[in-house]
Motif scaffolding. Structure first.
Motif, PDB file in Angstrom:
ATOM      1  N   ALA A 122     -31.150   0.248 -29.146  1.00  0.00           N
ATOM      2  CA  ALA A 122     -30.406   1.361 -28.548  1.00  0.00           C
ATOM      3  C   ALA A 122     -30.005   1.036 -27.118  1.00  0.00           C
ATOM      4  O   ALA A 122     -28.906   1.388 -26.666  1.00  0.00           O
ATOM      5  N   ARG A 123     -30.877   0.368 -26.398  1.00  0.00           N
ATOM      6  CA  ARG A 123     -30.571   0.007 -25.013  1.00  0.00           C
ATOM      7  C   ARG A 123     -29.393  -0.966 -24.952  1.00  0.00           C
ATOM      8  O   ARG A 123     -28.472  -0.802 -24.150  1.00  0.00           O
ATOM      9  N   LEU A 124     -29.432  -1.972 -25.803  1.00  0.00           N
ATOM     10  CA  LEU A 124     -28.374  -2.980 -25.779  1.00  0.00           C
ATOM     11  C   LEU A 124     -27.045  -2.402 -26.252  1.00  0.00           C
ATOM     12  O   LEU A 124     -25.989  -2.703 -25.681  1.00  0.00           O
ATOM     13  N   TRP A 125     -27.089  -1.574 -27.284  1.00  0.00           N
ATOM     14  CA  TRP A 125     -25.845  -0.965 -27.758  1.00  0.00           C
ATOM     15  C   TRP A 125     -25.268  -0.029 -26.695  1.00  0.00           C
ATOM     16  O   TRP A 125     -24.056   0.002 -26.477  1.00  0.00           O
ATOM     17  N   GLY A 126     -26.126   0.704 -26.026  1.00  0.00           N
ATOM     18  CA  GLY A 126     -25.653   1.564 -24.945  1.00  0.00           C
ATOM     19  C   GLY A 126     -24.999   0.766 -23.837  1.00  0.00           C
ATOM     20  O   GLY A 126     -24.000   1.193 -23.245  1.00  0.00           O
ATOM     21  N   ALA A 127     -25.544  -0.411 -23.555  1.00  0.00           N
ATOM     22  CA  ALA A 127     -24.955  -1.271 -22.531  1.00  0.00           C
ATOM     23  C   ALA A 127     -23.579  -1.763 -22.963  1.00  0.00           C
ATOM     24  O   ALA A 127     -22.654  -1.864 -22.149  1.00  0.00           O
ATOM     25  N   VAL A 128     -23.434  -2.060 -24.253  1.00  0.00           N
ATOM     26  CA  VAL A 128     -22.131  -2.498 -24.772  1.00  0.00           C
ATOM     27  C   VAL A 128     -21.102  -1.374 -24.630  1.00  0.00           C
ATOM     28  O   VAL A 128     -19.984  -1.583 -24.152  1.00  0.00           O
ATOM     29  N   VAL A 129     -21.496  -0.170 -25.036  1.00  0.00           N
ATOM     30  CA  VAL A 129     -20.579   0.973 -24.967  1.00  0.00           C
ATOM     31  C   VAL A 129     -20.194   1.273 -23.519  1.00  0.00           C
ATOM     32  O   VAL A 129     -19.032   1.541 -23.207  1.00  0.00           O
ATOM     33  N   ALA A 130     -21.188   1.220 -22.625  1.00  0.00           N
ATOM     34  CA  ALA A 130     -20.935   1.560 -21.224  1.00  0.00           C
ATOM     35  C   ALA A 130     -20.103   0.503 -20.518  1.00  0.00           C
ATOM     36  O   ALA A 130     -19.266   0.827 -19.669  1.00  0.00           O
ATOM     37  N   SER A 131     -20.310  -0.772 -20.857  1.00  0.00           N
ATOM     38  CA  SER A 131     -19.606  -1.838 -20.145  1.00  0.00           C
ATOM     39  C   SER A 131     -18.290  -2.203 -20.823  1.00  0.00           C
ATOM     40  O   SER A 131     -17.213  -2.063 -20.234  1.00  0.00           O
ATOM     41  N   ILE A 132     -18.356  -2.631 -22.061  1.00  0.00           N
ATOM     42  CA  ILE A 132     -17.147  -3.097 -22.739  1.00  0.00           C
ATOM     43  C   ILE A 132     -16.159  -1.954 -22.967  1.00  0.00           C
ATOM     44  O   ILE A 132     -14.957  -2.091 -22.721  1.00  0.00           O
ATOM     45  N   PHE A 133     -16.661  -0.810 -23.424  1.00  0.00           N
ATOM     46  CA  PHE A 133     -15.770   0.308 -23.731  1.00  0.00           C
ATOM     47  C   PHE A 133     -15.604   1.280 -22.559  1.00  0.00           C
ATOM     48  O   PHE A 133     -14.866   2.260 -22.673  1.00  0.00           O
ATOM     49  N   HIS A 134     -16.306   1.031 -21.454  1.00  0.00           N
ATOM     50  CA  HIS A 134     -16.148   1.853 -20.248  1.00  0.00           C
ATOM     51  C   HIS A 134     -16.331   3.347 -20.534  1.00  0.00           C
ATOM     52  O   HIS A 134     -15.591   4.194 -20.020  1.00  0.00           O
TER      53      HIS A 134
END
Length: 708
Positions: free
Chosen positions: A55-67
């Protein structure tokens, strides 16, 4: 002819050697800077942030890549500018890595080249597009900082230096490519759609001059890259590393949950007063602040001219932490608001008083708007709660108004000077009796819901109307419920948010013991603060219950057809606007049910305020502020009342007793009693009910106005 190019075209052996030598230096600087930051974070107390890694890593992807938290409606221009810079930079970086793999690994080690043909053409197209996006994003950012200058944005020399570096590097890259194309004149040059037109202009120059210009530009590009990468470790540009780490190690607990002080009786230090009192995750979070000002966009204290500005609070703490941790704090000199210092200047300052003012600490309403908006998930409210805990528990320093509140909570288990025996007095205003749990337990009877009334709902005359309305709704729907009566206590929410953790745990434990003694399973309450405490914080004390807010229950009853509404009801007609309570909406994501209940009312049109749902503007009553005087800046409740008036509504629908109290006061303070009134959702629905009469007929309660 297969499309490709020589990677180190026009660069001699010395230049190739210098390329890697120059890269090694800034990479070393970056590694050194990150290592020092990591060492500083580790000075904090333990905090388990390694759970739920997926969940932490996916959240980081959503927050960074998808802004996800950057491109938002309120700040669309700034979000798009950042997205263009981010994607342009990332794609160019990936392209650079691909070229290095081709030049240094696949060709010399395996004799294989992939940098050719269709891949090469697609690569050139992508690189030109990325460079163009980066330039567009940088120019948009410069316009925003130098021309538009939004009130929430604070620019420094560091911001302009970083943007200038990115712009220069991008232009240098296109010029390099254009100079090579002007000499080589590749048949596929048009795929480099930005550099190609530039090369056509340059083709009239002598080849020797073009090669010389290319070499000069190549060296300047390498030197600029070297300086920029070295600067990254000691500037705001470190945020791709710290920001990503902050998102990965964000708090996954419910937003409305404050962590207790473990083993309170044995703790040597209470609250936050110095570097050693922060957790390592808190040190990481404050270090990750990007100065973007998103936390100010819906902040009630910022928009009403109070000392507390969440961004400045974090930067003040970040500067203090950087000084004490012995690292460069990221600002060139001392700023009036940010209080960030360079290379340890001011490291001996006291955190509370010397860095963060007590006015900032006590102005906070704990509404969570700052945390909701922060792109890197900085946890402002727990930090402020920690500072308050130290002031209250260690120093005994808090606003005078809280003295009475704390005394009442300790003696009477309520913020008010009412005896526990008076908690059920409101039931005398009902036609049907409301049983108490003690009575039912004695007879072995069970109920579907325990109605947790709350202190305001029990004792405050205005909020008793909501309590009575909800009781009538449940009775009309045939729900079997009971109350605790004199056994009910405050949940401890006001004490906990005001820093009195000892009293909060005492009250919470007492409430949990009472609930568990009756084996309570389901609880309904009209108070979002009680709702949040019972749902998110009582489990810390061994209390696990299914908790619903009264707006959720009412919405479900209406959807199930268990409540009959009179189409001619006159309690509310026309426009009604709804205020999202912070502890119901932002903290617990209950947005739709209150609106569904209002929309079900006959003759009612729901008119939204400009700031609504997760972007709602606080009433000003949370964090213990309802019990304190508001002496600085404009009154928050009056600011929200003005926003409600702007919708053209005559009724402001509330779903929280704190909000009800604040808005009643705000309407009187603004002198608009004749234009706007506040009614709870329960009052609106109860006032529109069709109820059976003794003679078998039905009547509406449209004129329902119980006395307070």
């Amino acid at each position: 002819m297969i499309p490709t190019r020589e990677i180190t075209w026009n660069v001699d052996l010395l230049g190739r050697i210098a390329l890697y030598a120059l890269l090694a230096l800034p990479i070393g600087f970056l590694a050194f800077g990150l290592a020092r930051r990591l060492r500083m974070w580790r000075l904090g107390r333990p905090d388990d942030r390694f759970d739920r890694l997926a969940a932490r890593l996916w959240g980081a992807v959503v927050a960074s890549i998808f802004h996800a938290r950057i491109v938002r409606r309120q700040n669309l221009y700034g979000g798009i500018a950042h997205a263009l810079i981010f994607w342009g930079f990332v794609v160019l970086f990936i392209g650079t890595v691909i070229v290095m793999i081709e030049h240094d690994i696949t060709v010399p080690l395996f004799g294989f080249s992939f940098y050719r043909g269709n891949f090469y053409l697609g690569f050139k197209l992508a690189m030109n597009l990325a460079g163009l996006l980066l330039i567009a994003g940088v120019l948009m950012a410069l316009v925003r900082r130098l021309v538009l200058r939004p009130v929430t944005l604070e620019s420094s020399a560091d911001d302009l230096v970083v943007l200038t570096f990115l712009l220069v590097l991008s232009v240098q890259g296109f010029v390099l490519q254009a100079l090579r194309l002007a000499v080589e004149r590749d048949p596929w040059a048009a795929w480099s759609f930005v550099s190609y037109p530039m090369s056509l202009v340059l083709q009239g120059l002598p080849e020797r001059l073009l090669r010389s210009l290319h070499l000069v530009n190549w060296w300047s590009h390498m030197l600029t890259t070297t300086v920029f990468l070295a600067y990254v470790a000691f500037s705001k540009m470190i945020h791709p590393f710290t920001g990503l780490a902050s998102v990965v190690f964000r708090r996954l607990q419910p937003a409305g949950k404050l962590e207790p002080i473990e083993n309170l009786e044995e703790a040597e230090r209470l609250g936050i007063a110095g570097l050693e009192d922060f957790t390592w995750a808190q040190l990481l979070h404050v270090d990750a602040c990007m100065h973007c000002g998103r936390c100010l966009e819906y902040c009630p204290t910022f928009h009403t001219g109070k000392p507390l500005r969440p961004r400045d609070l974090i930067l003040e703490i970040a500067g203090y932490v950087a000084d004490r941790g012995g690292i460069f704090s990221g600002e060139l000199g001392q700023g009036m608001n940010t209080a960030r210092f360079r290379w340890g200047s001011g490291a001996e300052r006291e955190l509370i008083g010397g860095v963060v003012s007590t006015e900032e600490i006590w102005d906070c309403t704990t509404c969570g708007a700052c945390m909701e908006q922060c792109p890197v998930y900085i946890e402002h409210v727990p930090l402020i709660a920690g500072l308050r805990r130290h002031l209250v528990l260690e120093r005994g320093e808090f606003p005078n108004e809280l003295t009475t509140v704390f005394n009442n909570l300790e003696r009477l288990a309520s913020p008010y000077q009412f005896r526990p025996a008076q908690r059920a007095d409101w039931t005398k205003k009902l036609e049907q009796p409301v049983p108490e749990m003690a009575e039912l337990a004695a007879s072995g009877e069970e109920v579907e819901y325990l109605f947790w009334v709350g202190c305001l709902g029990s004792f405050d005359g205005r909020n008793q109307r909501t309590t009575i309305a909800l009781a009538r709704i449940m009775q009309a729907a045939g729900i079997r419920f009971a109350i605790l009566g004199r056994e009910e206590t405050c949940t401890g929410d006001p004490a906990r948010r005001a820093g009195n953790e000892y009293l909060a745990q005492l009250l919470g434990q007492q409430a949990v013991e009472t609930l568990n003694a009756y084996q309570v399973k389901k609880i309904v309450t009209a108070c979002p603060h009680c709702f949040n405490a019972i749902k998110n914080e009582f489990p810390q004390l061994g209390g696990h219950y299914e908790v619903v807010h009264h707006s959720q229950l009412i919405s479900a009853l209406l959807a199930q057809g268990r409540l009959r509404l009179d189409p001619d009801s006159a309690i509310a007609r026309g426009k009604v606007t709804y205020h999202d309570p912070c502890y119901l909406g932002r903290y617990n994501r209950v947005f739709d049910e209150p609106r569904a209940a209002i929309s079900a009312l006959p003759g009612v049109e729901l008119a939204e305020m400009r700031r609504n749902r997760s972007r709602s503007f606080c009433c000003g009553g949370g964090g213990g502020r309802m019990f304190m005087e508001e002496s600085r800046g404009r009154r928050i409740n009056q600011a929200r009342v003005a926003e409600a008036q702007a919708t053209g509504a005559e009724v402001l629908a509330a779903a929280c007793p704190f909000c009800m109290t604040m808005f009643e006061d705000g309407i009187r303070g603004a002198g608009v009693e004749g234009n706007l009134r506040v009614l709870d959702i329960a009052e609106l629905v109860a006032g529109s009910l069709v109820t059976p009469q003794e003679d078998g007929t039905t009547t509406a309660e449209g004129t329902y106005e119980p006395s307070g």
